[in-house]
Design a protein around this motif. Structure first.
Motif, PDB file in Angstrom:
ATOM      1  N   VAL A 116       0.841  -1.213   0.000  1.00  0.00           N
ATOM      2  CA  VAL A 116       0.000   0.000   0.000  1.00  0.00           C
ATOM      3  C   VAL A 116       0.868   1.253   0.000  1.00  0.00           C
ATOM      4  CG1 VAL A 116      -1.685   1.323   1.318  1.00  0.00           C
ATOM      5  CG2 VAL A 116      -1.960  -1.152   1.094  1.00  0.00           C
ATOM      6  N   SER A 117       1.965   1.209   0.766  1.00  0.00           N
ATOM      7  CA  SER A 117       2.836   2.393   0.861  1.00  0.00           C
ATOM      8  C   SER A 117       3.463   2.731  -0.486  1.00  0.00           C
ATOM      9  CB  SER A 117       3.935   2.162   1.904  1.00  0.00           C
ATOM     10  OG  SER A 117       4.886   1.211   1.457  1.00  0.00           O
ATOM     11  N   ARG A 118       3.670   1.723  -1.355  1.00  0.00           N
ATOM     12  CA  ARG A 118       4.212   2.000  -2.690  1.00  0.00           C
ATOM     13  C   ARG A 118       3.233   2.875  -3.488  1.00  0.00           C
ATOM     14  NH1 ARG A 118       7.740   0.136  -0.275  1.00  0.00           N
ATOM     15  NH2 ARG A 118       9.070  -1.663  -0.736  1.00  0.00           N
ATOM     16  N   PHE A 119       1.942   2.573  -3.382  1.00  0.00           N
ATOM     17  CA  PHE A 119       0.934   3.284  -4.164  1.00  0.00           C
ATOM     18  C   PHE A 119       0.606   4.657  -3.562  1.00  0.00           C
ATOM     19  CE2 PHE A 119       0.392  -0.981  -5.644  1.00  0.00           C
ATOM     20  CZ  PHE A 119      -0.115  -0.879  -6.930  1.00  0.00           C
ATOM     21  N   VAL A 120       0.806   4.806  -2.266  1.00  0.00           N
ATOM     22  CA  VAL A 120       0.389   6.047  -1.595  1.00  0.00           C
ATOM     23  C   VAL A 120       1.602   6.907  -1.229  1.00  0.00           C
ATOM     24  CG1 VAL A 120      -0.951   7.030   0.295  1.00  0.00           C
ATOM     25  CG2 VAL A 120      -1.641   4.844  -0.696  1.00  0.00           C
ATOM     26  N   GLY A 121       2.284   6.538  -0.144  1.00  0.00           N
ATOM     27  CA  GLY A 121       3.366   7.373   0.375  1.00  0.00           C
ATOM     28  C   GLY A 121       4.510   7.572  -0.589  1.00  0.00           C
ATOM     29  N   ASP A 122       5.012   6.482  -1.197  1.00  0.00           N
ATOM     30  CA  ASP A 122       6.175   6.596  -2.070  1.00  0.00           C
ATOM     31  C   ASP A 122       5.857   7.386  -3.335  1.00  0.00           C
ATOM     32  OD1 ASP A 122       7.715   5.172  -0.310  1.00  0.00           O
ATOM     33  OD2 ASP A 122       7.375   3.244  -1.258  1.00  0.00           O
ATOM     34  N   VAL A 123       4.669   7.185  -3.891  1.00  0.00           N
ATOM     35  CA  VAL A 123       4.286   7.951  -5.090  1.00  0.00           C
ATOM     36  C   VAL A 123       4.131   9.428  -4.747  1.00  0.00           C
ATOM     37  CG1 VAL A 123       2.493   8.279  -6.836  1.00  0.00           C
ATOM     38  CG2 VAL A 123       3.224   5.974  -6.236  1.00  0.00           C
ATOM     39  N   ASP A 124       3.601   9.713  -3.565  1.00  0.00           N
ATOM     40  CA  ASP A 124       3.456  11.115  -3.151  1.00  0.00           C
ATOM     41  C   ASP A 124       4.810  11.809  -3.034  1.00  0.00           C
ATOM     42  OD1 ASP A 124       0.729  10.971  -3.090  1.00  0.00           O
ATOM     43  OD2 ASP A 124       0.578  10.578  -0.944  1.00  0.00           O
ATOM     44  N   THR A 125       5.828  11.071  -2.564  1.00  0.00           N
ATOM     45  CA  THR A 125       7.163  11.678  -2.466  1.00  0.00           C
ATOM     46  C   THR A 125       7.716  12.007  -3.851  1.00  0.00           C
ATOM     47  OG1 THR A 125       8.333   9.533  -2.479  1.00  0.00           O
ATOM     48  CG2 THR A 125       7.681  10.420  -0.344  1.00  0.00           C
ATOM     49  N   VAL A 126       7.400  11.167  -4.849  1.00  0.00           N
ATOM     50  CA  VAL A 126       7.851  11.455  -6.212  1.00  0.00           C
ATOM     51  C   VAL A 126       7.143  12.704  -6.738  1.00  0.00           C
ATOM     52  CG1 VAL A 126       7.982  10.579  -8.571  1.00  0.00           C
ATOM     53  CG2 VAL A 126       8.369   9.031  -6.652  1.00  0.00           C
ATOM     54  N   GLU A 127       5.854  12.850  -6.421  1.00  0.00           N
ATOM     55  CA  GLU A 127       5.142  14.068  -6.817  1.00  0.00           C
ATOM     56  C   GLU A 127       5.783  15.295  -6.175  1.00  0.00           C
ATOM     57  OE1 GLU A 127       0.686  16.120  -6.531  1.00  0.00           O
ATOM     58  OE2 GLU A 127       1.024  14.093  -5.761  1.00  0.00           O
ATOM     59  N   ASN A 128       6.126  15.170  -4.885  1.00  0.00           N
ATOM     60  CA  ASN A 128       6.771  16.283  -4.184  1.00  0.00           C
ATOM     61  C   ASN A 128       8.131  16.611  -4.776  1.00  0.00           C
ATOM     62  OD1 ASN A 128       4.612  16.466  -2.433  1.00  0.00           O
ATOM     63  ND2 ASN A 128       5.544  15.154  -0.885  1.00  0.00           N
ATOM     64  N   LEU A 129       8.766  15.602  -5.409  1.00  0.00           N
ATOM     65  CA  LEU A 129      10.064  15.820  -6.035  1.00  0.00           C
ATOM     66  C   LEU A 129       9.982  16.936  -7.071  1.00  0.00           C
ATOM     67  CD1 LEU A 129      13.009  14.790  -6.379  1.00  0.00           C
ATOM     68  CD2 LEU A 129      12.148  13.199  -8.088  1.00  0.00           C
ATOM     69  N   PHE A 130       8.810  17.093  -7.693  1.00  0.00           N
ATOM     70  CA  PHE A 130       8.641  18.125  -8.711  1.00  0.00           C
ATOM     71  C   PHE A 130       7.928  19.353  -8.172  1.00  0.00           C
ATOM     72  CE2 PHE A 130       9.274  14.196 -10.969  1.00  0.00           C
ATOM     73  CZ  PHE A 130      10.171  14.564 -11.960  1.00  0.00           C
ATOM     74  N   THR A 131       6.877  19.145  -7.372  1.00  0.00           N
ATOM     75  CA  THR A 131       6.099  20.290  -6.901  1.00  0.00           C
ATOM     76  C   THR A 131       6.881  21.141  -5.905  1.00  0.00           C
ATOM     77  OG1 THR A 131       5.086  18.881  -5.209  1.00  0.00           O
ATOM     78  CG2 THR A 131       3.903  19.130  -7.285  1.00  0.00           C
ATOM     79  N   SER A 132       7.725  20.513  -5.082  1.00  0.00           N
ATOM     80  CA  SER A 132       8.482  21.298  -4.084  1.00  0.00           C
ATOM     81  C   SER A 132       9.896  20.773  -3.933  1.00  0.00           C
ATOM     82  CB  SER A 132       7.761  21.250  -2.733  1.00  0.00           C
ATOM     83  OG  SER A 132       7.573  19.915  -2.309  1.00  0.00           O
ATOM     84  N   GLY A 133      10.447  20.177  -5.011  1.00  0.00           N
ATOM     85  CA  GLY A 133      11.783  19.600  -4.936  1.00  0.00           C
ATOM     86  C   GLY A 133      12.713  20.166  -5.972  1.00  0.00           C
ATOM     87  N   ILE A 134      12.983  19.379  -7.024  1.00  0.00           N
ATOM     88  CA  ILE A 134      14.019  19.727  -7.994  1.00  0.00           C
ATOM     89  C   ILE A 134      13.770  21.071  -8.670  1.00  0.00           C
ATOM     90  CG2 ILE A 134      14.995  19.061 -10.231  1.00  0.00           C
ATOM     91  CD1 ILE A 134      14.766  16.175  -9.391  1.00  0.00           C
ATOM     92  N   ILE A 135      12.563  21.259  -9.216  1.00  0.00           N
ATOM     93  CA  ILE A 135      12.301  22.483  -9.982  1.00  0.00           C
ATOM     94  C   ILE A 135      12.309  23.704  -9.061  1.00  0.00           C
ATOM     95  CG2 ILE A 135      10.615  23.672 -11.436  1.00  0.00           C
ATOM     96  CD1 ILE A 135       9.770  20.940 -12.506  1.00  0.00           C
ATOM     97  N   SER A 136      11.722  23.543  -7.867  1.00  0.00           N
ATOM     98  CA  SER A 136      11.724  24.658  -6.910  1.00  0.00           C
ATOM     99  C   SER A 136      13.149  24.982  -6.474  1.00  0.00           C
ATOM    100  CB  SER A 136      10.863  24.308  -5.702  1.00  0.00           C
ATOM    101  OG  SER A 136       9.509  24.159  -6.072  1.00  0.00           O
ATOM    102  N   MET A 137      13.958  23.934  -6.267  1.00  0.00           N
ATOM    103  CA  MET A 137      15.346  24.163  -5.881  1.00  0.00           C
ATOM    104  C   MET A 137      16.109  24.864  -7.005  1.00  0.00           C
ATOM    105  SD  MET A 137      18.216  21.499  -4.435  1.00  0.00           S
ATOM    106  CE  MET A 137      18.578  20.762  -6.030  1.00  0.00           C
ATOM    107  N   PHE A 138      15.848  24.451  -8.234  1.00  0.00           N
ATOM    108  CA  PHE A 138      16.484  25.108  -9.384  1.00  0.00           C
ATOM    109  C   PHE A 138      16.087  26.584  -9.449  1.00  0.00           C
ATOM    110  CE2 PHE A 138      16.036  26.459 -13.842  1.00  0.00           C
ATOM    111  CZ  PHE A 138      17.347  26.370 -14.259  1.00  0.00           C
TER     112      PHE A 138
END
Length: 545
Positions: free
Chosen positions: A118-140
């Protein structure tokens, strides 16, 4: 089938499919950085014009407010587009995860903890979404903003640039230290709250024992300990939260004060570095206030990226799990069929991990025959069904249905080949009809009615408010009726083989009699293999396992 770079592939595929969205993000990010730099320069020009006594230029004032509005619009556009892009990534990734899940072998699924899956479908996928919404692009974007502000300040006040280059690394280090300690405290608080929340139902569940042993004070003390740990963790979080903002404000004020003092100095060497006009001073102060915010954001973005990388690693681990083999045309390989033999086990050995459950098992079931598997608990009776269903492959030997290896039969044809009835009914969302059809369009309404009639459940269903279209809930049928519905589900596709797994184990004598009568009607002209520990439920030949 190894797919270690699947997350990366999903991201690249989404970028390719969403070209205009990706381009919009780039434009919004770059535009927001550039637009942020312009208003202070315009403000500097306005102030210098006023101090020179030449009057205020209205076009400059209008341009200043327009640039402020444009900056806000681009910042909002960036956040909105990133959110949409993150949702696109999430949708694509969860779709790929489900595609992978349905193709996993039974062994791969059984080795996974349900919570981990379940954590693969929920928590881990959410972290990948955060990678873009508030991660790599925001850091750039924040990095570009810091660098661009430093470049602009270099041309306005080189002394301030040197000061900032000295201060910013210390500021970043302080920010990361505070964030790490706050995160640690927040995690400890969640753990403490979790222990406290778990303590309450545990106490209620064992209240009689606690009362009889006089342990009320002990349980209260344990609860107080958990609450105390939570309180101390929150105190630490609040401390760092309270300290950080004043430190940043003080540092901002100190930098401005130092620059102003140096710019007011009469020393020619100092003024060569720090000298500036009134308008430039206003712009510089504006830039100083802007540069601290992205430094603070960078710390959080690095933390988000670290968390996302861990999530990507866990998702890629899931994608690397073993899948079912590619299905071949099993009709071409059906060369082992023997006359009148429907099911055959040929020297089958099967093990869960290293423990053998079946050792060289061989037996045949002829077409139209009804047999019962008998043996002690753990002898492998249910495992035989799993092998017949194609969920597992034998370690040695062959499991054949009409001469075809069970694992080679396509999923689309399995339901019309065999029906499986378990000990308990497993409800799916939907109506009574959909409980029977399982959303299989090849099963007609006539098939549904015939199956219900055969099991003796037709009148009960028609007595419901909407008949077969009644939405299912736990209370509309009794336990025996649910089992009859399970038999109807198996019979609706008109299978040639019925697999019955201890279907009367949880029923009373009267209900068992009704189920066995229904089963007798359904089993007519079909091959039946059943598991049963009750003598009166045993039919046909007995195979000892």
């Amino acid at each position: 089938m190894k797919q270690k770079g699947m997350v990366r592939n999903v991201i690249f595929d989404t970028v390719k499919k969403q070209k205009w969205l990706s381009l919009g993000i780039v434009v919004a990010v770059v535009g927001a950085v550039v637009a942020t730099l312009i208003p202070p320069l315009i403000l500097a020009k306005i102030v210098d014009t006023i101090t020179a006594g030449t009057g205020v230029s209205v076009p400059f004032i209008v341009l200043y407010f327009l640039m402020l509005a444009l900056t806000g619009f681009l910042e909002s556009a960036r956040e909105g587009l990133l959110t949409v892009f993150g949702q696109k990534i999430t949708h694509a990734l969860r779709s790929r995860l489900m595609e992978k899940f349905v193709n996993l072998t039974a062994d791969s699924i059984n080795q996974q903890e349900p919570g981990t899956l379940v954590s693969r479908f929920v928590g881990d996928v959410d972290t990948v979404e955060n990678l873009f919404t508030s991660g790599i692009i925001s850091m750039f974007a924040d990095t570009c903003k810091i660098i661009s502000i430093l470049v602009v300040i270099w041309f306005q006040n080189r002394g301030l640039t040197f000061v900032l280059l000295v201060i910013l690394p210390f500021l970043f280090g302080f920010t990361r230290h505070v964030q790490k300690n706050m995160l640690t405290a927040q995690i400890e608080n969640r753990r403490a709250v979790s222990r406290a929340m778990g303590h309450v139902p545990q106490t209620l569940h064992n209240i009689r024992t606690i009362r009889s042993l006089g342990k009320e004070n002990y349980m209260a003390e344990r609860y107080d300990t958990c609450i105390g740990e939570s309180y101390r963790a929150m105190e630490q979080t609040n401390f760092y939260d309270a300290v950080y903002s004043p430190v940043i404000l003080i540092l901002n004020a100190v930098v401005v004060a130092v620059v102003m003092l140096f710019s007011a100095s009469g020393n020619a060497n100092v003024l060569s570095l720090f000298g500036m006009s009134a308008g430039t001073a206003v712009a510089v102060m504006n830039y100083i206030s802007q540069i601290f915010s992205p430094v603070e954001s960078l710390g959080m973005e690095i933390q988000t990226i670290q968390s996302a990388v861990a999530g990507v690693h866990r998702i890629n681990e899931f994608f690397s799990l073993e899948e079912l083999p590619e299905k071949t045309d099993y009709r071409k390989e059906s060369t082992q069929k023997k006359d009148n033999v429907f099911v055959e086990f040929q020297n089958v050995t099967f093990a869960y991990e290293e423990q053998n459950v079946l050792n060289g098992l061989s037996f045949q079931v002829k077409e139209g025959e009804q047999v019962t598997l008998s043996g002690r608990t753990g002898a492998g009776k249910s495992t035989i069904f799993k092998l017949l269903l194609g969920l597992y492959e034998p370690k040695e030997g062959s499991v054949l249905i009409q001469g075809v290896p069970a694992q080679d039969i396509p999923d689309a044809e399995k339901r019309h080949l065999f029906g499986y009835v378990e000990q308990a009914f497993h409800m799916v969302p939907g109506t009574v009809k959909e409980q029977i059809t399982l959303y299989d369009p090849s099963i007609t309404m006539e098939d549904v009615r015939a199956a219900a009639q055969m099991t003796g459940l037709s009148d009960t269903i028609m007595s419901l408010e909407n008949g077969y279209d009644t939405p299912c809930s736990d209370e509309i049928f009794s336990q025996g009726q649910w089992q009859l519905l399970s038999i109807a589900r198996a019979a609706a596709a008109k299978p040639k083989l019925l697999l019955l797994d201890e279907i009367t184990a949880n029923l009373d004598a009267q209900t068992e009699k009704e189920v066995l009568q229904a089963l007798k009607r359904v089993s007519e002209n079909r091959t039946v293999i059943s598991i049963s520990h009750r003598v009166n439920a045993t039919t046909g030949r007995v195979i000892q396992i």
